[in-house]
Design a protein around this motif. Structure first.
Motif, mmCIF file in Angstrom:
data_model
loop_
_atom_site.group_PDB
_atom_site.id
_atom_site.type_symbol
_atom_site.label_atom_id
_atom_site.label_comp_id
_atom_site.label_asym_id
_atom_site.label_seq_id
_atom_site.Cartn_x
_atom_site.Cartn_y
_atom_site.Cartn_z
ATOM 1 N N LEU A 140 4.382 1.510 16.557
ATOM 2 C CA LEU A 140 3.645 0.425 17.196
ATOM 3 C C LEU A 140 3.759 -0.832 16.343
ATOM 4 N N SER A 141 3.401 -1.955 16.933
ATOM 5 C CA SER A 141 3.370 -3.239 16.236
ATOM 6 C C SER A 141 1.968 -3.809 16.331
ATOM 7 N N CYS A 142 1.584 -4.596 15.307
ATOM 8 C CA CYS A 142 0.238 -5.161 15.311
ATOM 9 C C CYS A 142 0.226 -6.464 14.521
ATOM 10 N N ASP A 143 -0.892 -7.172 14.642
ATOM 11 C CA ASP A 143 -1.069 -8.417 13.885
ATOM 12 C C ASP A 143 -1.509 -8.127 12.456
ATOM 13 N N LEU A 144 -2.395 -7.140 12.289
ATOM 14 C CA LEU A 144 -2.889 -6.778 10.963
ATOM 15 C C LEU A 144 -2.963 -5.265 10.848
ATOM 16 N N ALA A 145 -2.342 -4.734 9.794
ATOM 17 C CA ALA A 145 -2.479 -3.317 9.466
ATOM 18 C C ALA A 145 -3.331 -3.211 8.207
ATOM 19 N N VAL A 146 -4.282 -2.318 8.232
ATOM 20 C CA VAL A 146 -5.146 -2.061 7.082
ATOM 21 C C VAL A 146 -4.872 -0.647 6.607
ATOM 22 N N GLY A 206 4.846 8.400 12.330
ATOM 23 C CA GLY A 206 5.042 7.151 13.055
ATOM 24 C C GLY A 206 5.228 5.970 12.124
ATOM 25 N N THR A 207 5.569 4.852 12.699
ATOM 26 C CA THR A 207 5.821 3.621 11.955
ATOM 27 C C THR A 207 4.989 2.493 12.541
ATOM 28 N N VAL A 208 4.420 1.681 11.652
ATOM 29 C CA VAL A 208 3.657 0.510 12.079
ATOM 30 C C VAL A 208 4.355 -0.738 11.541
ATOM 31 N N ARG A 209 4.695 -1.643 12.447
ATOM 32 C CA ARG A 209 5.251 -2.940 12.066
ATOM 33 C C ARG A 209 4.162 -3.986 12.250
ATOM 34 N N SER A 210 3.785 -4.597 11.147
ATOM 35 C CA SER A 210 2.659 -5.533 11.206
ATOM 36 C C SER A 210 3.073 -6.919 10.710
ATOM 37 N N ARG A 211 2.409 -7.939 11.226
ATOM 38 C CA ARG A 211 2.631 -9.298 10.732
ATOM 39 C C ARG A 211 2.019 -9.450 9.345
ATOM 40 N N ARG A 212 0.877 -8.823 9.136
ATOM 41 C CA ARG A 212 0.177 -8.894 7.858
ATOM 42 C C ARG A 212 -0.371 -7.505 7.537
ATOM 43 N N THR A 213 -0.503 -7.207 6.233
ATOM 44 C CA THR A 213 -1.013 -5.896 5.809
ATOM 45 C C THR A 213 -2.021 -6.078 4.681
ATOM 46 N N ALA A 214 -3.145 -5.384 4.791
ATOM 47 C CA ALA A 214 -4.163 -5.364 3.742
ATOM 48 C C ALA A 214 -4.199 -3.970 3.129
#
Length: 471
Positions: free
Chosen positions: A49-55, A240-248
């Protein structure tokens, strides 16, 4: 000439071994908080999945970051990834002390950042106020009690330390005054702090924050450990894989996903006992009507508090580092530490002899060399991190979440301008130097407690280079 070694009150007034054996006999290795308030379960990540922010990390830091991000921008897609269960580690097993200090106490803050200490104090109190406001606004069921705190002196040499800390919202209490509040033969005096401390139920706060996150639209995935950060901010998990614009990154004591932080923290194990509920007569025998959190003033200190059903949580003193800096469940069962804690409990409250403990547990604290959180960003500002809370992070995680969101947004704020935020702790050396240094420090702190607070040459050298610890 340094003072000669003397015994502490916990050695002079040691209870009989049979009292300790009786008290520990019914206890079991389990975390009271998470049994009392189990968290809701969340699915494992499956697919991409893709997201704006991954924590990354489902403790307080991660939950506050996700919740604040969604409140700031409800349209953003925010994903939280937790390797096991939300709140299973430090956030679900701490003492529940929610302190305003961002610097692990005044002395640590004054020593390291004298020029901005007043600002750090103001921001710390503002941070605690904001937590209280959010708990009220969102009706978070966290048993939040802003009762203040008592710093107690158990040896005469600790009294001047407390007198020096007296101020507008911190009142020095002599022996008679503290005994009128909480009755313990160990108390020589105390400092009553009225506004800068609260108590919470750790697991209930986790559960409430996770629900608030879900209600706001945060997608929470458990049993989805992030194994690496690929190009940019591509997060790889086993399923799974996460593609994020930003990561915390909110990984606390666990190995950082960034190489630069691998030696920035070490895990130090802290041990805790929880008693059975006190009877009405037992409760009356100790007083404690104000229900303040209590901590003593030694280098190796205890912390203790009442629960909503009048149990006493009693923890601290031992802080154990294991060679190699690993986090392992086997380290949580340490009979010697539990016996020591039980002995110190009945020295503190001999009138409760006969009381038993129901739970005993431990957890790893993410300790860094400056003893309070550090912050930063990487990958051209697309990744931010906060870690190193060193056992005083319940409230500071909220501040850490706001710092990370500032950094990820590229905002210049009063938080990001702080020297405390812009600087990093000195990393720990690799083994065997880490184990040698950490254990020598612990031994030296114990020596200081047995020598009227006198710090030996090793501790004075650490103080001189900015690595000293004063609880």
């Amino acid at each position: 000439m340094s003072p000669s070694r003397t015994s502490t009150v916990f050695e002079r007034q040691r209870p009989d071994a049979s009292v300790v054996r009786h008290a520990l006999a019914p206890s079991r290795q389990a975390v009271f908080w998470t049994e009392d308030a189990p968290a809701e379960r969340h699915p494992r990540l499956h697919g991409d999945l893709s997201c704006d922010l991954a924590v990354v990390g489902g403790g307080y830091t991660g939950l506050w970051t996700a919740l604040l991000a969604k409140r700031e921008d409800p349209s953003a897609r925010v994903v939280l990834l937790e390797g096991r269960r939300v709140g299973w580690a430090a956030s679900g097993r701490n003492g529940g002390f929610c302190e305003a200090s961002l610097t692990h106490g005044d002395e640590n803050g004054r020593t390291r950042w004298p020029g901005e200490f007043d600002e750090l104090q103001r921001l710390g109190m503002q941070n605690l106020d904001e937590i209280e406001q959010t708990v009220s606004e969102l009706r978070l069921d966290a048993e939040f009690e802003r009762n203040g705190a008592l710093d107690v002196a158990t040896e005469p040499h600790q009294l001047p330390w407390l007198r020096e800390a007296e101020g507008p919202e911190a009142t020095f209490l002599d022996r008679d005054a503290i005994q009128s509040l909480v009755r313990s033969p160990t108390y020589e005096g105390a400092l009553l702090r009225t506004r800068d401390s609260a108590l919470i139920h750790p697991a209930k706060l986790v559960r409430a924050l996770a629900k608030a996150c879900s209600d706001a639209g945060v997608e929470i995935f458990e049993r989805s450990p992030v194994e690496s950060i690929g190009d940019g901010t591509v997060l790889e998990t086993p399923t799974g894989t996460v593609r994020s614009r930003r990561t915390a990154l909110a990984t606390n004591v666990f190995p950082s996903l960034l190489r630069r932080n691998r030696l920035a923290t070490v895990p130090v194990y802290d041990y805790v006992l929880m008693s059975e509920p006190l009877t009405a007569s037992q409760r009356q025998s100790i007083g404690w009507e104000g229900r303040q959190g209590i901590g003593d003033s030694a280098n190796q200190f205890h912390y203790y508090r009442l629960t909503s059903d009048d149990r006493i949580l009693f923890g601290g003193y031992d802080a154990v580092y294991h060679y190699g800096g690993r986090v392992r469940s086997a380290y949580e069962d340490r009979p010697a530490s539990f016996r020591r804690l039980a002995g110190h409990f009945f020295t503190t409250f001999p009138q409760l002899e006969g009381l038993t403990f129901t739970h005993r547990w431990a957890g790893a604290i993410d300790t860094c060399s400056r003893f309070c959180a550090f912050f930063g960003s990487a990958r051209e500002g697309r990744v931010a991190y906060a870690a190193g809370y060193t056992g005083l992070g319940v409230a500071a995680t909220h501040f850490g979440a706001k710092v990370m969101l500032d950094l990820l947004a590229g905002r210049t704020t009063e938080r990001t301008e702080l020297e405390m935020v812009r600087t990093r702790p000195i990393p720990f050396p690799p083994e065997p130097a880490a184990a040698i240094g950490i254990n020598l420090t612990r031994w030296s702190l114990d020596q200081a407690d047995h020598r009227a607070g006198h710090r030996n040459a090793f501790l004075r050298a650490l103080d001189a280079v900015g690595l000293g610890f004063d609880s």
